[in-house]
Each structure stands twice: as structure tokens, then as C-alpha cells.
Design a protein around this motif. Structure first.
Motif, PDB file in Angstrom:
ATOM      1  N   ALA A  98       0.856  -1.185   0.000  1.00 26.86           N
ATOM      2  CA  ALA A  98       0.000   0.000   0.000  1.00 26.86           C
ATOM      3  C   ALA A  98       0.897   1.242   0.000  1.00 26.86           C
ATOM      4  O   ALA A  98       2.105   1.159   0.229  1.00 26.86           O
ATOM      5  N   ASP A  99       0.272   2.375  -0.270  1.00 27.31           N
ATOM      6  CA  ASP A  99       0.978   3.670  -0.215  1.00 27.31           C
ATOM      7  C   ASP A  99       2.285   3.634  -0.997  1.00 27.31           C
ATOM      8  O   ASP A  99       3.322   4.074  -0.504  1.00 27.31           O
ATOM      9  N   TYR A 100       2.215   3.115  -2.203  1.00 26.57           N
ATOM     10  CA  TYR A 100       3.454   3.000  -2.977  1.00 26.57           C
ATOM     11  C   TYR A 100       3.641   4.197  -3.913  1.00 26.57           C
ATOM     12  O   TYR A 100       2.672   4.811  -4.358  1.00 26.57           O
ATOM     13  N   SER A 101       4.900   4.488  -4.188  1.00 26.97           N
ATOM     14  CA  SER A 101       5.212   5.579  -5.110  1.00 26.97           C
ATOM     15  C   SER A 101       6.646   5.436  -5.597  1.00 26.97           C
ATOM     16  O   SER A 101       7.470   4.752  -4.981  1.00 26.97           O
ATOM     17  N   LEU A 102       6.912   6.078  -6.705  1.00 24.13           N
ATOM     18  CA  LEU A 102       8.273   6.238  -7.196  1.00 24.13           C
ATOM     19  C   LEU A 102       8.565   7.720  -7.261  1.00 24.13           C
ATOM     20  O   LEU A 102       7.676   8.521  -7.593  1.00 24.13           O
ATOM     21  N   GLU A 103       9.766   8.098  -6.944  1.00 19.24           N
ATOM     22  CA  GLU A 103      10.154   9.487  -7.105  1.00 19.24           C
ATOM     23  C   GLU A 103      11.557   9.556  -7.670  1.00 19.24           C
ATOM     24  O   GLU A 103      12.352   8.621  -7.507  1.00 19.24           O
ATOM     25  N   GLN A 104      11.835  10.633  -8.350  1.00 22.81           N
ATOM     26  CA  GLN A 104      13.176  10.854  -8.893  1.00 22.81           C
ATOM     27  C   GLN A 104      13.819  11.992  -8.102  1.00 22.81           C
ATOM     28  O   GLN A 104      13.305  13.104  -8.059  1.00 22.81           O
ATOM     29  N   ARG A 105      14.948  11.706  -7.474  1.00 21.60           N
ATOM     30  CA  ARG A 105      15.626  12.701  -6.662  1.00 21.60           C
ATOM     31  C   ARG A 105      16.377  13.708  -7.544  1.00 21.60           C
ATOM     32  O   ARG A 105      16.534  13.501  -8.739  1.00 21.60           O
ATOM     33  N   GLN A 106      16.876  14.743  -6.919  1.00 24.02           N
ATOM     34  CA  GLN A 106      17.649  15.749  -7.652  1.00 24.02           C
ATOM     35  C   GLN A 106      18.865  15.136  -8.330  1.00 24.02           C
ATOM     36  O   GLN A 106      19.302  15.594  -9.380  1.00 24.02           O
ATOM     37  N   ASP A 107      19.433  14.083  -7.715  1.00 23.99           N
ATOM     38  CA  ASP A 107      20.596  13.426  -8.330  1.00 23.99           C
ATOM     39  C   ASP A 107      20.194  12.390  -9.366  1.00 23.99           C
ATOM     40  O   ASP A 107      21.021  11.614  -9.831  1.00 23.99           O
ATOM     41  N   LYS A 108      18.891  12.372  -9.726  1.00 21.88           N
ATOM     42  CA  LYS A 108      18.318  11.497 -10.763  1.00 21.88           C
ATOM     43  C   LYS A 108      18.161  10.038 -10.310  1.00 21.88           C
ATOM     44  O   LYS A 108      17.708   9.201 -11.097  1.00 21.88           O
ATOM     45  N   LEU A 109      18.545   9.718  -9.087  1.00 23.07           N
ATOM     46  CA  LEU A 109      18.313   8.354  -8.615  1.00 23.07           C
ATOM     47  C   LEU A 109      16.824   8.166  -8.319  1.00 23.07           C
ATOM     48  O   LEU A 109      16.144   9.085  -7.841  1.00 23.07           O
ATOM     49  N   VAL A 110      16.340   6.968  -8.599  1.00 24.78           N
ATOM     50  CA  VAL A 110      14.930   6.652  -8.409  1.00 24.78           C
ATOM     51  C   VAL A 110      14.730   5.955  -7.069  1.00 24.78           C
ATOM     52  O   VAL A 110      15.513   5.072  -6.696  1.00 24.78           O
ATOM     53  N   VAL A 111      13.680   6.376  -6.358  1.00 28.41           N
ATOM     54  CA  VAL A 111      13.367   5.802  -5.050  1.00 28.41           C
ATOM     55  C   VAL A 111      11.986   5.158  -5.114  1.00 28.41           C
ATOM     56  O   VAL A 111      11.008   5.806  -5.498  1.00 28.41           O
ATOM     57  N   LEU A 112      11.914   3.883  -4.748  1.00 28.28           N
ATOM     58  CA  LEU A 112      10.636   3.182  -4.649  1.00 28.28           C
ATOM     59  C   LEU A 112      10.247   3.093  -3.180  1.00 28.28           C
ATOM     60  O   LEU A 112      11.019   2.606  -2.348  1.00 28.28           O
ATOM     61  N   ARG A 113       9.064   3.604  -2.865  1.00 27.68           N
ATOM     62  CA  ARG A 113       8.556   3.559  -1.490  1.00 27.68           C
ATOM     63  C   ARG A 113       7.266   2.736  -1.483  1.00 27.68           C
ATOM     64  O   ARG A 113       6.407   2.914  -2.356  1.00 27.68           O
ATOM     65  N   PHE A 114       7.130   1.865  -0.508  1.00 29.17           N
ATOM     66  CA  PHE A 114       5.879   1.135  -0.350  1.00 29.17           C
ATOM     67  C   PHE A 114       5.766   0.597   1.073  1.00 29.17           C
ATOM     68  O   PHE A 114       6.771   0.344   1.743  1.00 29.17           O
ATOM     69  N   THR A 115       4.530   0.466   1.520  1.00 25.89           N
ATOM     70  CA  THR A 115       4.249  -0.085   2.841  1.00 25.89           C
ATOM     71  C   THR A 115       3.775  -1.518   2.675  1.00 25.89           C
ATOM     72  O   THR A 115       2.851  -1.793   1.900  1.00 25.89           O
ATOM     73  N   LEU A 116       4.418  -2.412   3.398  1.00 29.24           N
ATOM     74  CA  LEU A 116       4.118  -3.840   3.297  1.00 29.24           C
ATOM     75  C   LEU A 116       3.409  -4.278   4.586  1.00 29.24           C
ATOM     76  O   LEU A 116       4.054  -4.447   5.632  1.00 29.24           O
ATOM     77  N   PRO A 117       2.081  -4.439   4.542  1.00 32.44           N
ATOM     78  CA  PRO A 117       1.364  -4.804   5.763  1.00 32.44           C
ATOM     79  C   PRO A 117       1.493  -6.287   6.103  1.00 32.44           C
ATOM     80  O   PRO A 117       1.496  -7.145   5.210  1.00 32.44           O
TER      81      PRO A 117
END
Length: 204
Positions: A99-118
Motif C-alpha cells: 500500500a501507499d506506494y510511489s516512485l520518485e526521482q531525486r535531484q541526483d536522478k536516482l529513483v526511489v521506490l517507497r511502499f508499505t508492506l502490511p
């Protein structure tokens, strides 16, 4: 697509992708562990691969632009047990859909995957609870952040975290890993778990 691409190449595995991981252990109001929030930062090469052809050249991608890719990634993670393995009182913990998952691209262009695993069933924090983040095939090399890799959210007073790093590989394992750069790892190798940190959460 991050993990779709990974699955296609896993048979010839040695690390092809590097991930720096951070985790947060989430408690409910009854003092039970109910979820693990993951934040994974992908290496430069793979971040560029994952985002090629998306958005306008030179501009950071927004979460909205990356939302379809985030959905594909978390759905494909189910096949790999979300690369997250947990036990409570020596019993394997089952996870529900992220749940609550997203991808974001940081200023340094690295990609971050965020997610909550219940957790499918919240577990008592007074039982021995531990978890690891790793890819069993070692196609993806996970490493926990050096500073504050794990935090607690809503934990009862007195809970603590202990992050145990991996033990040095035996000489024979180091040789196998070096040779795998050219030949790939044979089935059954377990470098992923051997090199994974173990996180232990203890509550009074």
C-alpha cells in the motif's frame, strides 16, 4: 520497468542492480507490528534505465508521471516475496498487498521506490521479530543505509532496533562470486541471504 526487467534476467544472476534500502517498522495502537515501510534507492545506471522515455529531457519526473511504473513495480514484487523476509518467534511472517506506494526521482536522478508492506496478521512486538531485505538470486544486491537504516513508528516505550551486518564471505564463496561475473551464479546459490543484514526488533 524495474522488476519486470529483473525477472527476465534472473537466470544469469550476479548483481546487476544495486539498491540502498531503508525501512521503518510500523506499530498499531495495540503495540503490535503491523507493517514495514520500505524505501529503496536504485543505482544510477538502473535509475536511468527505468525512467528512459518518460517525461521531458532534463526535467525531473513527478510522482504522477511515475505512478504507472510504481504500480507495475509493486505488483511484480509479489513474485519475489517483495524481497522482504520476516519471522516472529521463528515463524515466517506473511505479507499482504503493498500500500501507499510511489516512485520518485531525486535531484541526483536516482529513483526511489517507497511502499508499505502490511503483515497479514499483526504480531506481538514482545516476540522475537526479525526481518531481512534481499534477493535470493543476488541479481539485485541490497544494502541497508549506513546511517539510521531502520526506524520505528508508533512503537511502545522501550522497544529497540539492532541491525546485524553480514559476516564476511568464506574464501570459496568470494571466488564463486568473482567467477559469476562471467558465468552467472548457479541455481541454489545463496549469496543474497548470506550478504543480507538482519534487523531485530525487541520490545519489553
Amino acid at each position: 520497468m524495474l522488476f519486470v526487467g529483473i525477472s527476465a534476467g534472473a537466470a544469469a544472476a550476479h548483481p546487476h542492480v544495486w539498491v540502498t534500502a531503508r525501512a521503518q517498522v510500523v506499530f498499531n495502537t495495540q503495540g503490535q507490528i503491523e507493517a514495514i515501510r520500505n524505501a529503496w534507492v536504485f543505482d544510477e545506471m538502473y535509475s536511468a534505465f527505468a525512467t528512459q522515455g518518460i517525461g521531458k529531457d532534463g526535467q525531473l519526473l513527478s510522482k504522477d508521471e511515475l505512478a504507472p511504473l510504481a504500480k507495475t513495480n509493486v505488483e511484480s514484487l509479489e513474485e519475489f516475496d517483495y524481497f522482504t523476509y520476516a519471522k516472529a518467534a521463528s515463524q515466517k511472517i506473511e505479507f499482504g498487498a503493498p500500500a501507499d506506494y510511489s516512485l520518485e526521482q531525486r535531484q541526483d536522478k536516482l529513483v526511489v521506490l517507497r511502499f508499505t508492506l502490511p503483515l497479514k496478521t499483526p504480531t506481538s512486538a514482545t516476540r522475537a521479530f526479525s526481518f531481512q531485505v534481499y534477493d535470493p538470486t543476488y541479481f539485485v544486491a541490497f544494502e541497508m543505509e549506513k546511517d539510521n537504516p531502520v526506524s520505528l513508528a508508533g512503537a511502545p516505550k522501550g522497544c529497540s532496533i539492532n541491525v546485524l551486518g553480514s559476516n564476511p564471505l568464506a574464501a570459496s564463496d568470494t571466488k564463486k562470486l568473482s567467477e559469476s561475473f562471467f558465468s552467472g551464479l548457479s541455481p541454489g546459490t545463496d549469496f543474497g541471504v548470506k550478504l543480507a543484514s538482519r534487523i531485530i526488533v525487541a520490545c519489553p
